[in-house]
Scaffold this motif. Structure first.
Motif, PDB file in Angstrom:
ATOM      1  N   GLY A 161       0.784  -1.228   0.000  1.00  0.00           N
ATOM      2  CA  GLY A 161       0.000   0.000   0.000  1.00  0.00           C
ATOM      3  C   GLY A 161       0.812   1.272   0.000  1.00  0.00           C
ATOM      4  N   SER A 162       2.039   1.234  -0.485  1.00  0.00           N
ATOM      5  CA  SER A 162       2.859   2.444  -0.457  1.00  0.00           C
ATOM      6  C   SER A 162       2.397   3.430  -1.521  1.00  0.00           C
ATOM      7  CB  SER A 162       4.335   2.115  -0.664  1.00  0.00           C
ATOM      8  OG  SER A 162       4.598   1.802  -2.014  1.00  0.00           O
ATOM      9  N   LEU A 163       2.412   4.693  -1.182  1.00  0.00           N
ATOM     10  CA  LEU A 163       2.052   5.745  -2.127  1.00  0.00           C
ATOM     11  C   LEU A 163       2.976   5.709  -3.338  1.00  0.00           C
ATOM     12  CD1 LEU A 163       0.306   8.184  -2.793  1.00  0.00           C
ATOM     13  CD2 LEU A 163       1.936   9.593  -1.513  1.00  0.00           C
ATOM     14  N   CYS A 164       4.222   5.375  -3.113  1.00  0.00           N
ATOM     15  CA  CYS A 164       5.203   5.266  -4.191  1.00  0.00           C
ATOM     16  C   CYS A 164       4.751   4.247  -5.236  1.00  0.00           C
ATOM     17  CB  CYS A 164       6.543   4.865  -3.590  1.00  0.00           C
ATOM     18  SG  CYS A 164       7.847   4.534  -4.750  1.00  0.00           S
ATOM     19  N   GLY A 165       4.299   3.090  -4.772  1.00  0.00           N
ATOM     20  CA  GLY A 165       3.831   2.053  -5.693  1.00  0.00           C
ATOM     21  C   GLY A 165       2.613   2.491  -6.479  1.00  0.00           C
ATOM     22  N   PHE A 166       1.687   3.147  -5.809  1.00  0.00           N
ATOM     23  CA  PHE A 166       0.490   3.630  -6.497  1.00  0.00           C
ATOM     24  C   PHE A 166       0.866   4.688  -7.536  1.00  0.00           C
ATOM     25  CE2 PHE A 166      -1.804   2.719  -2.270  1.00  0.00           C
ATOM     26  CZ  PHE A 166      -1.944   1.386  -2.606  1.00  0.00           C
ATOM     27  N   ALA A 167       1.731   5.626  -7.151  1.00  0.00           N
ATOM     28  CA  ALA A 167       2.139   6.689  -8.075  1.00  0.00           C
ATOM     29  C   ALA A 167       2.879   6.117  -9.277  1.00  0.00           C
ATOM     30  CB  ALA A 167       3.007   7.715  -7.344  1.00  0.00           C
ATOM     31  N   GLY A 168       3.794   5.184  -9.039  1.00  0.00           N
ATOM     32  CA  GLY A 168       4.536   4.581 -10.145  1.00  0.00           C
ATOM     33  C   GLY A 168       3.641   3.829 -11.104  1.00  0.00           C
ATOM     34  N   THR A 169       2.667   3.121 -10.560  1.00  0.00           N
ATOM     35  CA  THR A 169       1.718   2.391 -11.402  1.00  0.00           C
ATOM     36  C   THR A 169       0.883   3.351 -12.235  1.00  0.00           C
ATOM     37  OG1 THR A 169       1.604   0.581  -9.822  1.00  0.00           O
ATOM     38  CG2 THR A 169      -0.228   0.776 -11.364  1.00  0.00           C
ATOM     39  N   LEU A 170       0.404   4.422 -11.623  1.00  0.00           N
ATOM     40  CA  LEU A 170      -0.403   5.402 -12.347  1.00  0.00           C
ATOM     41  C   LEU A 170       0.418   6.129 -13.404  1.00  0.00           C
ATOM     42  CD1 LEU A 170      -2.544   6.954  -9.475  1.00  0.00           C
ATOM     43  CD2 LEU A 170      -3.245   5.274 -11.189  1.00  0.00           C
ATOM     44  N   MET A 171       1.693   6.387 -13.118  1.00  0.00           N
ATOM     45  CA  MET A 171       2.524   7.058 -14.117  1.00  0.00           C
ATOM     46  C   MET A 171       2.627   6.218 -15.384  1.00  0.00           C
ATOM     47  SD  MET A 171       5.477   8.875 -11.842  1.00  0.00           S
ATOM     48  CE  MET A 171       6.186   9.733 -13.234  1.00  0.00           C
ATOM     49  N   LEU A 172       2.777   4.910 -15.231  1.00  0.00           N
ATOM     50  CA  LEU A 172       2.855   4.041 -16.400  1.00  0.00           C
ATOM     51  C   LEU A 172       1.489   3.901 -17.063  1.00  0.00           C
ATOM     52  CD1 LEU A 172       4.454   2.230 -18.268  1.00  0.00           C
ATOM     53  CD2 LEU A 172       4.057   0.348 -16.672  1.00  0.00           C
ATOM     54  N   ARG A 173       0.486   3.579 -16.272  1.00  0.00           N
ATOM     55  CA  ARG A 173      -0.833   3.294 -16.821  1.00  0.00           C
ATOM     56  C   ARG A 173      -1.503   4.524 -17.436  1.00  0.00           C
ATOM     57  NH1 ARG A 173      -5.076   1.943 -12.578  1.00  0.00           N
ATOM     58  NH2 ARG A 173      -5.570   4.120 -12.847  1.00  0.00           N
ATOM     59  N   ASP A 174      -1.460   5.656 -16.746  1.00  0.00           N
ATOM     60  CA  ASP A 174      -2.219   6.826 -17.182  1.00  0.00           C
ATOM     61  C   ASP A 174      -1.401   7.837 -17.973  1.00  0.00           C
ATOM     62  OD1 ASP A 174      -4.199   5.580 -15.734  1.00  0.00           O
ATOM     63  OD2 ASP A 174      -4.252   7.060 -14.119  1.00  0.00           O
ATOM     64  N   TYR A 175      -0.067   7.809 -17.813  1.00  0.00           N
ATOM     65  CA  TYR A 175       0.765   8.835 -18.460  1.00  0.00           C
ATOM     66  C   TYR A 175       1.839   8.247 -19.367  1.00  0.00           C
ATOM     67  CZ  TYR A 175      -1.307  11.815 -14.856  1.00  0.00           C
ATOM     68  OH  TYR A 175      -2.177  12.487 -14.044  1.00  0.00           O
ATOM     69  N   ASN A 176       1.886   6.922 -19.485  1.00  0.00           N
ATOM     70  CA  ASN A 176       2.873   6.265 -20.338  1.00  0.00           C
ATOM     71  C   ASN A 176       4.310   6.660 -19.966  1.00  0.00           C
ATOM     72  OD1 ASN A 176       3.376   4.376 -22.359  1.00  0.00           O
ATOM     73  ND2 ASN A 176       3.620   5.959 -23.911  1.00  0.00           N
ATOM     74  N   THR A 177       4.557   6.785 -18.660  1.00  0.00           N
ATOM     75  CA  THR A 177       5.868   7.174 -18.153  1.00  0.00           C
ATOM     76  C   THR A 177       6.368   6.068 -17.230  1.00  0.00           C
ATOM     77  OG1 THR A 177       5.290   9.520 -18.268  1.00  0.00           O
ATOM     78  CG2 THR A 177       7.114   8.931 -16.836  1.00  0.00           C
ATOM     79  N   LEU A 178       7.517   5.500 -17.577  1.00  0.00           N
ATOM     80  CA  LEU A 178       8.050   4.358 -16.845  1.00  0.00           C
ATOM     81  C   LEU A 178       9.046   4.801 -15.781  1.00  0.00           C
ATOM     82  CD1 LEU A 178       8.280   1.261 -16.580  1.00  0.00           C
ATOM     83  CD2 LEU A 178      10.081   1.362 -18.304  1.00  0.00           C
ATOM     84  N   VAL A 179       8.860   4.305 -14.564  1.00  0.00           N
ATOM     85  CA  VAL A 179       9.820   4.490 -13.474  1.00  0.00           C
ATOM     86  C   VAL A 179      10.146   3.105 -12.920  1.00  0.00           C
ATOM     87  CG1 VAL A 179       9.019   6.813 -12.880  1.00  0.00           C
ATOM     88  CG2 VAL A 179       8.025   4.836 -11.728  1.00  0.00           C
ATOM     89  N   ALA A 180      11.184   3.025 -12.122  1.00  0.00           N
ATOM     90  CA  ALA A 180      11.583   1.753 -11.516  1.00  0.00           C
ATOM     91  C   ALA A 180      11.412   1.845 -10.004  1.00  0.00           C
ATOM     92  CB  ALA A 180      13.036   1.441 -11.879  1.00  0.00           C
ATOM     93  N   PHE A 181      11.407   0.704  -9.365  1.00  0.00           N
ATOM     94  CA  PHE A 181      11.303   0.645  -7.910  1.00  0.00           C
ATOM     95  C   PHE A 181      12.560   0.012  -7.354  1.00  0.00           C
ATOM     96  CE2 PHE A 181       6.985   0.466  -9.580  1.00  0.00           C
ATOM     97  CZ  PHE A 181       6.434   1.553  -8.937  1.00  0.00           C
ATOM     98  N   THR A 182      12.740   0.091  -6.053  1.00  0.00           N
ATOM     99  CA  THR A 182      13.872  -0.561  -5.414  1.00  0.00           C
ATOM    100  C   THR A 182      13.379  -1.778  -4.643  1.00  0.00           C
ATOM    101  OG1 THR A 182      13.728   0.666  -3.348  1.00  0.00           O
ATOM    102  CG2 THR A 182      15.008   1.673  -5.103  1.00  0.00           C
ATOM    103  N   GLU A 183      14.244  -2.737  -4.463  1.00  0.00           N
ATOM    104  CA  GLU A 183      13.894  -3.921  -3.678  1.00  0.00           C
ATOM    105  C   GLU A 183      13.976  -3.640  -2.188  1.00  0.00           C
ATOM    106  OE1 GLU A 183      15.803  -7.599  -4.696  1.00  0.00           O
ATOM    107  OE2 GLU A 183      16.158  -6.880  -6.740  1.00  0.00           O
ATOM    108  N   TYR A 184      14.768  -2.672  -1.816  1.00  0.00           N
ATOM    109  CA  TYR A 184      15.088  -2.477  -0.408  1.00  0.00           C
ATOM    110  C   TYR A 184      14.254  -1.399   0.276  1.00  0.00           C
ATOM    111  CZ  TYR A 184      18.915  -5.192  -2.162  1.00  0.00           C
ATOM    112  OH  TYR A 184      19.640  -6.162  -2.773  1.00  0.00           O
TER     113      TYR A 184
END
Length: 104
Positions: free
Chosen positions: A33-56
């Motif tokens: 439920g991290s805001l980071c995960g939601f924002a990253g998903t929306l950036m790809l899905r709604d804005y066609n902008t790819l970001v990466a996440f960290t494992e740690y």
């Protein structure tokens, strides 16, 4: 050569009321439920902008633009990122939830 930048979000999961925290964490089990995960998903899905996440750290978005990225690409990312953050936490989470329910 190259570039990698991390943007760390505050961990809001501990500030949510008990029932809401559990409901939000169910939306994205891996990111809890991290805001980071939601924002990253929306950036790809709604804005066609790819970001990466960290494992740690589930609260960090990594930006890894290719060497051919130019000023116009950076400007576009900043526009998209700013537009998304302007929605605020509640709208980001609800937009993510609507998309998750629609996909299921």
């Amino acid at each position: 050569m190259g570039l990698m930048v991390g943007i760390e979000f505050a961990d809001l999961s501990d500030t949510l009321p008990f029932g809401v925290r559990q409901m939000v964490s169910l939306l994205d089990e891996k990111l809890k439920g991290s805001l980071c995960g939601f924002a990253g998903t929306l950036m790809l899905r709604d804005y066609n902008t790819l970001v990466a996440f960290t494992e740690y750290n589930r609260n960090v978005i990594r930006l890894e633009p290719p060497l051919i990225a130019g000023p116009q690409h950076i400007d576009e990312f900043l526009r998209v990122f700013g537009e998304l953050l302007d929605l605020g936490v509640t709208k980001i989470v609800s937009r993510y939830a609507r998309g998750a329910v629609a996909a299921a």
